[in-house]
Design a protein around this motif. Structure first.
Motif, PDB file in Angstrom:
ATOM      1  N   VAL A  20     -37.479  -8.021   2.825  1.00  0.00           N
ATOM      2  CA  VAL A  20     -36.245  -8.738   2.490  1.00  0.00           C
ATOM      3  C   VAL A  20     -35.414  -7.937   1.502  1.00  0.00           C
ATOM      4  O   VAL A  20     -34.202  -7.738   1.687  1.00  0.00           O
ATOM      5  CB  VAL A  20     -36.567 -10.139   1.926  1.00  0.00           C
ATOM      6  N   TYR A  21     -36.053  -7.447   0.441  1.00  0.00           N
ATOM      7  CA  TYR A  21     -35.275  -6.731  -0.574  1.00  0.00           C
ATOM      8  C   TYR A  21     -34.909  -5.321  -0.131  1.00  0.00           C
ATOM      9  O   TYR A  21     -33.960  -4.737  -0.664  1.00  0.00           O
ATOM     10  CB  TYR A  21     -36.033  -6.722  -1.897  1.00  0.00           C
ATOM     11  N   ALA A  22     -35.619  -4.763   0.842  1.00  0.00           N
ATOM     12  CA  ALA A  22     -35.161  -3.507   1.433  1.00  0.00           C
ATOM     13  C   ALA A  22     -33.837  -3.736   2.158  1.00  0.00           C
ATOM     14  O   ALA A  22     -32.943  -2.873   2.136  1.00  0.00           O
ATOM     15  CB  ALA A  22     -36.216  -2.971   2.402  1.00  0.00           C
ATOM     16  N   TYR A  23     -33.677  -4.911   2.773  1.00  0.00           N
ATOM     17  CA  TYR A  23     -32.407  -5.251   3.410  1.00  0.00           C
ATOM     18  C   TYR A  23     -31.344  -5.571   2.367  1.00  0.00           C
ATOM     19  O   TYR A  23     -30.181  -5.174   2.510  1.00  0.00           O
ATOM     20  CB  TYR A  23     -32.608  -6.442   4.348  1.00  0.00           C
ATOM     21  N   VAL A  24     -31.737  -6.284   1.321  1.00  0.00           N
ATOM     22  CA  VAL A  24     -30.785  -6.596   0.244  1.00  0.00           C
ATOM     23  C   VAL A  24     -30.249  -5.312  -0.370  1.00  0.00           C
ATOM     24  O   VAL A  24     -29.060  -5.221  -0.713  1.00  0.00           O
ATOM     25  CB  VAL A  24     -31.463  -7.480  -0.823  1.00  0.00           C
ATOM     26  N   ALA A  25     -31.097  -4.300  -0.503  1.00  0.00           N
ATOM     27  CA  ALA A  25     -30.662  -3.029  -1.092  1.00  0.00           C
ATOM     28  C   ALA A  25     -29.547  -2.403  -0.261  1.00  0.00           C
ATOM     29  O   ALA A  25     -28.618  -1.798  -0.817  1.00  0.00           O
ATOM     30  CB  ALA A  25     -31.846  -2.070  -1.196  1.00  0.00           C
ATOM     31  N   ARG A  26     -29.611  -2.529   1.047  1.00  0.00           N
ATOM     32  CA  ARG A  26     -28.544  -1.977   1.888  1.00  0.00           C
ATOM     33  C   ARG A  26     -27.250  -2.747   1.723  1.00  0.00           C
ATOM     34  O   ARG A  26     -26.154  -2.163   1.815  1.00  0.00           O
ATOM     35  CB  ARG A  26     -28.981  -1.997   3.358  1.00  0.00           C
ATOM     36  N   CYS A  27     -27.345  -4.044   1.482  1.00  0.00           N
ATOM     37  CA  CYS A  27     -26.130  -4.875   1.409  1.00  0.00           C
ATOM     38  C   CYS A  27     -25.565  -4.976   0.001  1.00  0.00           C
ATOM     39  O   CYS A  27     -24.485  -5.540  -0.180  1.00  0.00           O
ATOM     40  CB  CYS A  27     -26.431  -6.280   1.937  1.00  0.00           C
ATOM     41  N   SER A  28     -26.274  -4.495  -0.992  1.00  0.00           N
ATOM     42  CA  SER A  28     -25.783  -4.605  -2.376  1.00  0.00           C
ATOM     43  C   SER A  28     -26.094  -3.325  -3.125  1.00  0.00           C
ATOM     44  O   SER A  28     -26.810  -3.334  -4.126  1.00  0.00           O
ATOM     45  CB  SER A  28     -26.422  -5.807  -3.076  1.00  0.00           C
ATOM     46  N   CYS A  29     -25.553  -2.221  -2.617  1.00  0.00           N
ATOM     47  CA  CYS A  29     -25.915  -0.917  -3.173  1.00  0.00           C
ATOM     48  C   CYS A  29     -25.353  -0.681  -4.564  1.00  0.00           C
ATOM     49  O   CYS A  29     -25.679   0.321  -5.203  1.00  0.00           O
ATOM     50  CB  CYS A  29     -25.476   0.203  -2.239  1.00  0.00           C
ATOM     51  N   GLU A  30     -24.512  -1.582  -5.069  1.00  0.00           N
ATOM     52  CA  GLU A  30     -24.029  -1.471  -6.443  1.00  0.00           C
ATOM     53  C   GLU A  30     -24.819  -2.363  -7.393  1.00  0.00           C
ATOM     54  O   GLU A  30     -24.402  -2.578  -8.529  1.00  0.00           O
ATOM     55  CB  GLU A  30     -22.545  -1.822  -6.513  1.00  0.00           C
ATOM     56  N   GLY A  31     -25.942  -2.903  -6.924  1.00  0.00           N
ATOM     57  CA  GLY A  31     -26.812  -3.677  -7.800  1.00  0.00           C
ATOM     58  C   GLY A  31     -26.458  -5.141  -7.906  1.00  0.00           C
ATOM     59  O   GLY A  31     -26.896  -5.814  -8.841  1.00  0.00           O
TER      60      GLY A  31
END
Length: 681
Positions: free
Chosen positions: A71-82
């Motif tokens: 899940v958070y690997a996907y979140v990292a792609r969608c929120s690359c500015e943190g």
């Protein structure tokens, strides 16, 4: 897009680029929060699951690696500015309900960060006062000692004082702390596992107790036998160990600090996303191995009476310290391993002499490392909260002006920390449920955001667009969250206090700031609109007339306005059409398009959050170059109450009165102030 740049437009703040570092070093920055939970997680796991703690930890590890990490690997792609899961949901929802959802999640995030500070400080104090070199005798038989409470409060005050002087997270210091702390834990856990390998009868005794149902759990969720019954019990118990999932939201929050791959452009996000995923996976694997090893050595090597209290009503049974009868607190036995299980082993306090070098000196070194990393975890949580709240609340207009200043916010948060410490009496175990609630709600929100985002980006039927694996993970975390909330509702109560405070102050701030201009400039879709704008605002005199298209033609509207307002025919009228988007937004940057229709100039403004603010901004922008324009309105029969409510919630309401108030506040010079004129029957 061409942007208007006059003195009243709010200038964009140019952010300084973050210093980027190798992902492994940044992992240590998240690790001061994530890995420091080893200071109390093994004890809380045993308190919650008894001898089933290792089996429940296996389930927790599977959920971590097969659920939270994807899940958070996907979140990292969608929120690359943190931005994290809250940032993802903020882009998926809009309107007031979307703002309320984000504010609610901020309440849970505040619970997570605040309890991180208070729980970490309490456990640091526990390691200090239980150390044999602590100069003052400690009597903690009736619960956490007053010394532990005072030391916890002192650590929190020192944390606040440090931020009042200024604080910058130093990755080098975090790397050193995490490296030392993990090395010491590897020694303690490794020595424990080596001791178990050399004394297999201890593991056999543990397995016999597990098979016989002697789990040292006061109230098992179900009474069942056999392998399937044991699996059912473990699945029902594992949510109590949810503290071991605390590092993922922090992992994506530090993405701006992560360096991309060699040879990539500095502003490229692909390498940063890949390295963030490496960070998340590496941290999850390290923590999973540590939790598995620590839960096994603690469950097998520490006598249950050193972690739990003998049940006075049932000889031979054990209960948690929290379940001890309140009317018998004077007889409550001391539990020396509670909230410091690995330190207990490092000091060689138990019946098993695990390693020859374990003892007071090695245990003191372990205690010192634990205290420092727990305190630094509190500093990391404070920095996270100081960065998180200003990121969202000012954008929504839902923060008082002082919320943008660090010192007042630090004082407020320090006061909240001390209040929470007083409510929980600096008890680590009691705060674990509130901490788990905040962590699990954020992870569940990340799961929901991932399912929605994948569904929106996929073509086909509803069933085809739905991602079944991520939906299953979402259901697992929803169950885990619900189980924790139902069994230990104190975490939800604490979160609701934070949510209520944020919603109340946000609403009060939005009302108080409703008459700020809230304007960040115009965007022009084409050079022609920009040219006409520069031409119109330099005219000697301009009359602006708000117009709502579809009701009547421009010709009839102009004839009525000239007649009712007595406007001469040689004075040009410019019609202004404002189209609202999301009235819950605070600062907006609408698009200004100027066209000629029926021989008349029409300003078409799209993407506005408020009609009154947009009209006031147009008139003030024009007054900066030419003569102040006049804004002519027809008469309104709307009541002051309905007009104010409509303005606050829907961006409409009593527009003429609000435009006058906005112009009066923004321009103190009466000679430069646009005039608002009402007429009609």
């Amino acid at each position: 897009m061409i942007k208007s740049s006059t003195s009243i437009a709010i200038p964009a703040v140019e952010k300084q680029p973050h210093h980027k570092s190798f992902w492994l070093w940044v992992m240590c920055l998240t690790g001061v929060d994530y890995f420091s939970t080893l200071g109390y997680q093994p004890s809380i796991a045993y308190t919650s699951a008894g001898l089933l703690a290792p089996l429940a930890t296996v389930v927790l590890v599977l959920v971590t690696l097969l659920g939270a990490y994807p899940v958070y690997a996907y979140v990292a792609r969608c929120s690359c500015e943190g931005q994290g899961s809250i940032g993802m949901l903020a882009t998926l929802v809009s309107g007031w309900w979307g703002k309320i959802l984000v504010l609610t999640l901020l309440g849970f995030a505040a619970t997570d960060f605040v309890i991180t500070k208070t729980l970490s400080a309490a456990d640091a104090a526990k390691h200090m006062v239980e150390n044999p070199y602590w100069p003052i005798p400690v009597d903690g038989s009736n619960g956490p000692s007053r010394q532990q409470f005072y030391v916890t409060s002192f650590l929190l005050v020192m944390l606040g004082a440090m931020f009042l002087r200024g604080f910058r997270e130093v990755i080098g210091l975090a790397v050193t702390l995490v490296a030392i702390y993990l090395a010491l834990n590897v020694v303690v856990i490794g020595a424990g596992l080596t001791y178990l390998a050399g004394h297999p009868h201890l593991t056999h005794e543990w397995l016999a107790n597990v098979e016989s149902g002697n789990w040292h759990i006061a109230d098992p969720p179900i009474q069942a036998g056999g392998v399937f019954g044991l699996i059912a019990v473990v699945l029902l118990i594992f949510p109590k160990l949810a503290l071991g999932l605390s590092g993922f939201e922090t992992g994506v929050a530090v993405m701006p600090l992560i360096k991309g791959d060699p040879g990539e452009a500095p502003d490229s996000s692909e390498g940063r996303i890949r390295n963030t995923r490496k960070l998340l996976l590496t941290a999850a694997v390290i923590m999973s191995a540590s939790l598995l090893g620590s839960s096994l050595v603690v469950s097998v090597l520490i006598p249950p009476e050193h972690l739990l209290c003998p049940d006075p009503a049932k000889p031979g049974h054990f209960i948690t310290p929290e379940e001890w009868p309140k009317d018998q607190m004077a007889q409550k036995p001391k539990t020396p391993a509670a909230e410091r299980a690995l330190a207990y082993l490092a000091h060689n306090e138990g019946p098993h002499k695990i390693a020859p070098f374990f003892g007071e000196w090695f245990g003191t070194i372990y205690d010192a490392s634990t205290v420092v990393i727990l305190w630094f975890a509190g500093a990391s949580a404070m920095a996270g909260l100081l960065n998180l709240l200003p990121k969202y609340l000012p954008r929504y207009g839902m923060a008082p002006e002082w919320a943008g200043a660090t010192r007042p916010l630090v004082l407020l948060l320090t006061g909240i920390n001390l209040l929470v410490t007083w409510i929980f009496d600096a008890d680590v175990t009691a705060q674990g449920d509130a901490y788990a609630t905040g962590v699990l709600v954020l992870i569940t929100s990340a799961c929901v955001a991932t399912v929605i985002d994948k569904w929106r980006n996929k073509a086909g039927s509803f069933g085809h667009k739905l991602s079944i694996p991520y939906l299953f993970v979402t259901l697992v975390f929803a169950y885990t969250t619900a189980a924790v909330v139902i069994e230990k509702p104190v975490g939800l109560k604490i979160s609701l206090c934070f949510i209520g405070t944020i919603l109340f102050t946000s609403l009060a701030s939005r009302i108080a700031r409703s008459r700020e201009l809230r304007f960040a400039g115009f965007r022009f879709p084409d050079p022609q609109s920009r040219f006409l704008w520069d031409t119109i605002r330099t005219l000697e005199m301009t009359v602006l007339v708000p117009h709502r298209p579809g009701r009547r033609s421009l010709a009839s509207k102009e004839a009525a306005i000239r007649h009712e307002h007595r406007i001469p025919k040689d004075l040009m009228i410019v019609f202004v059409e404002v189209r609202l988007t999301d009235a819950s937004d605070f600062v907006n940057e609408p698009t200004l398009e100027i066209r000629q229709e029926e021989g008349r100039y029409v300003m078409k403004i799209a993407g506005a959050a408020s009609i009154a603010h947009t009209l006031a901004a147009v008139s003030l922008e024009m007054a900066q170059v030419g003569l102040p324009p006049e804004i002519h309105f027809g008469w309104t029969d709307e009541t002051p109450w309905s007009g104010t409510l409509g303005f606050l919630l829907f961006g409409e309401g009593n527009v003429p009165w609000m435009v006058r108030e906005l112009v009066r506040r923004a321009e103190p010079d009466d000679t430069k102030r646009p005039r608002v004129i009402l007429a009609g029957s």
